[in-house]
Write a protein that holds these residues in place. Structure first.
Motif, PDB file in Angstrom:
ATOM      1  N   GLY A  17       0.825  -1.203   0.000  1.00 14.28           N
ATOM      2  CA  GLY A  17       0.000   0.000   0.000  1.00 14.28           C
ATOM      3  C   GLY A  17       0.859   1.253   0.000  1.00 14.28           C
ATOM      4  O   GLY A  17       2.029   1.224   0.407  1.00 14.28           O
ATOM      5  N   PHE A  18       0.288   2.329  -0.461  1.00 15.67           N
ATOM      6  CA  PHE A  18       1.016   3.601  -0.531  1.00 15.67           C
ATOM      7  C   PHE A  18       0.794   4.411   0.747  1.00 15.67           C
ATOM      8  O   PHE A  18      -0.288   4.375   1.324  1.00 15.67           O
ATOM      9  N   PRO A  19       1.822   5.172   1.179  1.00 12.85           N
ATOM     10  CA  PRO A  19       1.640   6.014   2.361  1.00 12.85           C
ATOM     11  C   PRO A  19       0.665   7.160   2.080  1.00 12.85           C
ATOM     12  O   PRO A  19       0.524   7.607   0.944  1.00 12.85           O
ATOM     13  N   PHE A  34       2.554   6.455  -4.542  1.00  8.95           N
ATOM     14  CA  PHE A  34       3.834   6.007  -5.100  1.00  8.95           C
ATOM     15  C   PHE A  34       4.827   5.532  -4.049  1.00  8.95           C
ATOM     16  O   PHE A  34       4.762   5.897  -2.890  1.00  8.95           O
ATOM     17  N   HIS A  35       5.754   4.695  -4.540  1.00 12.84           N
ATOM     18  CA  HIS A  35       6.973   4.289  -3.836  1.00 12.84           C
ATOM     19  C   HIS A  35       8.131   4.569  -4.786  1.00 12.84           C
ATOM     20  O   HIS A  35       8.034   4.260  -5.976  1.00 12.84           O
ATOM     21  N   GLY A 117      -2.996  -4.608 -12.632  1.00 15.25           N
ATOM     22  CA  GLY A 117      -3.884  -3.513 -12.993  1.00 15.25           C
ATOM     23  C   GLY A 117      -3.809  -2.335 -12.044  1.00 15.25           C
ATOM     24  O   GLY A 117      -3.639  -2.502 -10.835  1.00 15.25           O
ATOM     25  N   GLY A 118      -3.891  -1.150 -12.607  1.00 11.65           N
ATOM     26  CA  GLY A 118      -3.952   0.054 -11.808  1.00 11.65           C
ATOM     27  C   GLY A 118      -2.624   0.607 -11.335  1.00 11.65           C
ATOM     28  O   GLY A 118      -2.588   1.660 -10.715  1.00 11.65           O
ATOM     29  N   ARG A 119      -1.530  -0.100 -11.610  1.00  7.05           N
ATOM     30  CA  ARG A 119      -0.221   0.385 -11.178  1.00  7.05           C
ATOM     31  C   ARG A 119       0.763   0.366 -12.343  1.00  7.05           C
ATOM     32  O   ARG A 119       0.642  -0.436 -13.268  1.00  7.05           O
ATOM     33  N   LEU A 139      10.410   2.972  -9.467  1.00  2.09           N
ATOM     34  CA  LEU A 139       9.203   3.689  -9.055  1.00  2.09           C
ATOM     35  C   LEU A 139       8.005   2.765  -9.284  1.00  2.09           C
ATOM     36  O   LEU A 139       7.905   2.119 -10.335  1.00  2.09           O
ATOM     37  N   VAL A 140       7.123   2.695  -8.304  1.00  2.00           N
ATOM     38  CA  VAL A 140       5.828   2.034  -8.466  1.00  2.00           C
ATOM     39  C   VAL A 140       4.774   3.065  -8.081  1.00  2.00           C
ATOM     40  O   VAL A 140       4.881   3.701  -7.027  1.00  2.00           O
ATOM     41  N   THR A 141       3.777   3.231  -8.953  1.00  2.00           N
ATOM     42  CA  THR A 141       2.773   4.271  -8.729  1.00  2.00           C
ATOM     43  C   THR A 141       1.422   3.845  -9.294  1.00  2.00           C
ATOM     44  O   THR A 141       1.354   3.012 -10.211  1.00  2.00           O
ATOM     45  N   ASP A 142       0.386   4.451  -8.764  1.00  2.00           N
ATOM     46  CA  ASP A 142      -0.943   4.254  -9.355  1.00  2.00           C
ATOM     47  C   ASP A 142      -1.362   5.476 -10.186  1.00  2.00           C
ATOM     48  O   ASP A 142      -2.466   5.546 -10.684  1.00  2.00           O
ATOM     49  N   THR A 143      -0.442   6.425 -10.332  1.00  2.00           N
ATOM     50  CA  THR A 143      -0.686   7.620 -11.144  1.00  2.00           C
ATOM     51  C   THR A 143      -0.241   7.350 -12.576  1.00  2.00           C
ATOM     52  O   THR A 143       0.917   6.997 -12.808  1.00  2.00           O
ATOM     53  N   ASP A 144      -1.156   7.505 -13.515  1.00  2.00           N
ATOM     54  CA  ASP A 144      -0.808   7.278 -14.913  1.00  2.00           C
ATOM     55  C   ASP A 144       0.290   8.230 -15.358  1.00  2.00           C
ATOM     56  O   ASP A 144       0.313   9.391 -14.927  1.00  2.00           O
TER      57      ASP A 144
END
Length: 146
Positions: A17-19, A34-35, A117-119, A139-144
């Protein structure tokens, strides 16, 4: 290069999970959505001879390509994305984090849309700031991407 360690970290970041706010953790920094993990970093290149820095950048790029090959086996073919236009756009438009931050560090990345999906995951070499160490970043993110 510790390939198994990097792959294990990629697995952790792709599912963790993201902070809720910008913070540091056991694997790097993170924030809403993101991480950002430094997988490896040079030592002493801030004041090193430019030729030495260039050689180290090449070594980091080789490590990036090797790791990208392993991640491609897991996640499929990546996009190869240059971030220079994103970096230029930060001067006059709102670029979402973490992409604005990444564009100031990394010239180009291997970019995967993760199968879960989604990341998204991006792998690149942070070498743009001559006054900073060279780093291999994941980098891992859920922001496109912008």
């Amino acid at each position: 290069m510790d390939m198994e360690k990097y792959l294990a970290l990629a697995d952790v970041l792709s599912s963790r999970g993201f902070p809720a706010q910008d913070s540091t953790s056991d694997v790097g920094e993170g924030g809403p959505g993101f991480h950002l993990a430094p997988l490896a970093a040079s030592h002493g290149l801030r004041v090193a001879d430019p030729a030495l820095r260039l050689a180290e950048v090449e070594r980091f790029r080789d490590d990036m390509e090797a790791l990208a090959g392993k991640l491609t086996e897991r996640w499929g073919e990546p996009y190869r994305v240059g971030l220079q236009t994103v970096r230029l756009r930060t001067a006059h438009e709102e670029i979402p984090e973490p992409w604005a931050r990444l564009s100031l560090l990394v010239g180009d990345v291997h970019l995967w849309e993760l199968p879960e999906g989604g990341r998204w995951a991006a792998l690149g070499v942070a070498d743009l700031d001559q006054d900073d160490e060279v780093r291999l970043l994941l980098l891992v993110t859920d922001t496109d991407p912008p």
